[in-house]
Design an enzyme around this catalytic site. Structure first.
Site, short mmCIF file in Angstrom:
data_model
loop_
_atom_site.label_atom_id
_atom_site.label_comp_id
_atom_site.label_asym_id
_atom_site.label_seq_id
_atom_site.Cartn_x
_atom_site.Cartn_y
_atom_site.Cartn_z
N ASP A 31 0.78 -1.25 0.00
CA ASP A 31 0.00 0.00 0.00
C ASP A 31 0.81 1.31 0.00
O ASP A 31 1.81 1.41 0.72
CB ASP A 31 -0.85 0.11 1.28
N GLU A 64 -10.49 -2.37 4.31
CA GLU A 64 -9.17 -1.82 4.63
C GLU A 64 -9.05 -0.42 4.02
O GLU A 64 -9.84 -0.03 3.15
CB GLU A 64 -8.07 -2.70 4.01
#
Ligand code: FRU
Length: 470
Positions: A24, A205
């Protein structure tokens, strides 16, 4: 197993770390003319492991420079995803008087052990007084303990001007919780959103709540990534358009909306401190097969920076993700090949070594296709079906795919725009392909691993193509 180096797959204008595993984007902040990109990073391996924050910067969103590690695991756990804000008024008191820190708000995550039981995830702080080069962890960490949830992570913080306080979105397994704070250290719960809304094929998420303007009116958009059950299988990012009153987020639609219809745009969030603009970047991968991708010595790339905008179609507000203007102008100052023949176009593609942009102008009423090929017989194909109003990106024959049974797939995306001409760009950068239609109303982000450089372009139907290099 270590893969041999794959320079043929290394992109030229997308960010990849020099070596090792990345997932990420984290801590995106614009500060003193520099775009900071922190990222989930395992500095010792090309698979996921004890997470650190890596660090890269850019002044133009096209050229990136990688820096020393920003944050490393400690006794409170690994450093999972989070955000960075510029605390201009030193509300946190983390900087000496008269100075203003950059503050990172991230998740400390301890894996489950016999002693701990389920994983422990808490929110913590670190600050920097030298523009993100070095970081100090706050002594009072964690600042926000998990309320007994197994999944409690990825804090994204912004300054909410109307209530003059910080607001945090944090992912709680099957919903998002919002918290507020005046000093980034003491947080109180505001509300929860999403248990009965949106796609729940996996864990939620990386939330991000952003304000965008449509027809002069402020609207709020909540981005939520979901680990599985995306439109192409595996992970994907959904969004909700609605309202945020400083306490509660309310969605204005019940249907599931995807930010990108491709399989490879996950965990994306936006830069903080960019007034008037909302700039986004995603991890160009999918948890389905991320650990198997055949690249070395690096594994993991970011999408191009995209600008989030709302556009109205058929009375609904849709999120568009056009590529950032900075990338556009870099291409405009490069060389443009307006091509008469397929042969010229193929020559230009071969010369670009598979690192270029294709601009298509196509008829929306008749079927058309674009096909890339190479000397090994690989084929990548984009086509449009006016009856179903769908784009399709087909990577079933586009090269190496034996590393995962679900990689060789074809990806459909609806066309939302109604105009009679389709304007579309394909950003091709070695193994990374971003297909962006109608100014970002339909996006298909996908990887493919041709056995050798693309050297052939063919078109079918009523479509004009030009090619630009940087
Ligand atoms: C999303 C994610 C986050 C987590 C991080 C761990 O891809 O699973 O929820 O913070 O990756 O690397």
């Amino acid at each position: 197993m270590t893969l041999p180096d794959t320079p043929q797959h290394r992109p030229a204008y997308h960010f990849t770390p020099q070596a090792h595993w990345m997932n990420d984007p984290n801590g995106l902040v614009f500060y003193e003319g520099v775009y900071h990109l922190f990222f989930q990073y395992h500095p010792h391996s090309s698979v996921w492991g004890p997470m650190h924050w890596g660090h890269a910067t850019s002044r133009d969103l096209v050229h990136w420079q990688e820096h020393a590690l920003a944050l490393a695991p400690d006794e409170l756990g690994m450093i999972f995803s989070g955000s960075v804000v510029f605390d201009a008024h030193n509300t946190s008191g983390l900087a000496p008087q008269g100075q203003a820190p950059l503050v990172a708000i991230f998740t400390h995550s301890q894996p489950s052990t016999e002693a701990l039981g389920s994983p422990h995830q808490h929110q913590s702080l670190a600050w920097s007084l030298d523009a993100g080069a070095t970081w100090h962890k706050y002594q009072g960490n964690p600042v926000l303990q998990s309320p007994g949830l197994k999944d409690f992570r990825d804090p994204k913080v912004f300054w909410h001007a109307t209530t003059a306080r910080w607001v945090m979105s944090v992912a709680c397994g099957d919903h998002i919780a919002f918290y507020a704070s005046e000093d980034l250290k003491n947080w109180s719960m505001l509300s929860r959103f999403g248990q009965a809304m949106g796609a729940h094929g996996g864990v939620w998420e990386c939330p991000d709540l952003v304000a965008l303007t449509l027809h002069g009116r402020e609207r709020w958009v909540l981005l939520v990534s979901v680990t599985s059950g995306g439109p192409q299988g595996g992970s994907a990012t959904q969004y909700f358009v609605g309202d945020f009153d400083g306490r509660t987020f309310t969605a204005e639609h019940a249907d599931v909306r995807w930010l990108d219809w491709g399989p490879d745009n996950y965990a994306g969030v936006t830069w903080s401190n960019t007034p008037g603009r909302c700039l986004f970047i995603g991890w160009m991968s999918n948890w389905l097969y991320a650990a198997k991708l055949p690249t070395a010595p690096w594994r993991g790339a970011m999408t191009l920076p995209r600008e989030l905008q709302l556009r109205e179609v058929d009375g609904h507000a849709w999120l568009c993700t056009p590529v950032a203007a900075e990338v556009e102008s870099a291409f405009q100052s490069g060389s443009v090949i307006h091509v008469q023949t397929s042969h010229d176009l193929s020559q230009a593609l071969a010369n670009s070594q598979g690192r270029c942009r294709l601009t298509l102008t196509a008829d929306a009423a008749t079927p058309w296709a674009l096909q890339l090929s190479n000397a090994q017989g690989d084929i990548w194909r984009l086509h449009y079906n006016p009856e179903t109003r769908q784009f399709a990106v087909d990577r079933t024959m586009a090269g190496q795919s034996d590393f995962h049974p679900e990689f060789a797939t074809c990806h459909m995306a609806p066309r939302l725009a109604c105009s009679s001409v389709i304007h579309l760009q394909v950003y091709l950068d070695a193994c990374l392909m971003e297909t962006i239609a109608d100014d970002g109303l339909s996006a298909i982000t996908s990887l493919s691993f041709p056995s050798t450089t693309w050297t052939g372009i063919e078109r079918e139907g009523n479509v004009n193509i030009s090619l630009q290099t940087l």
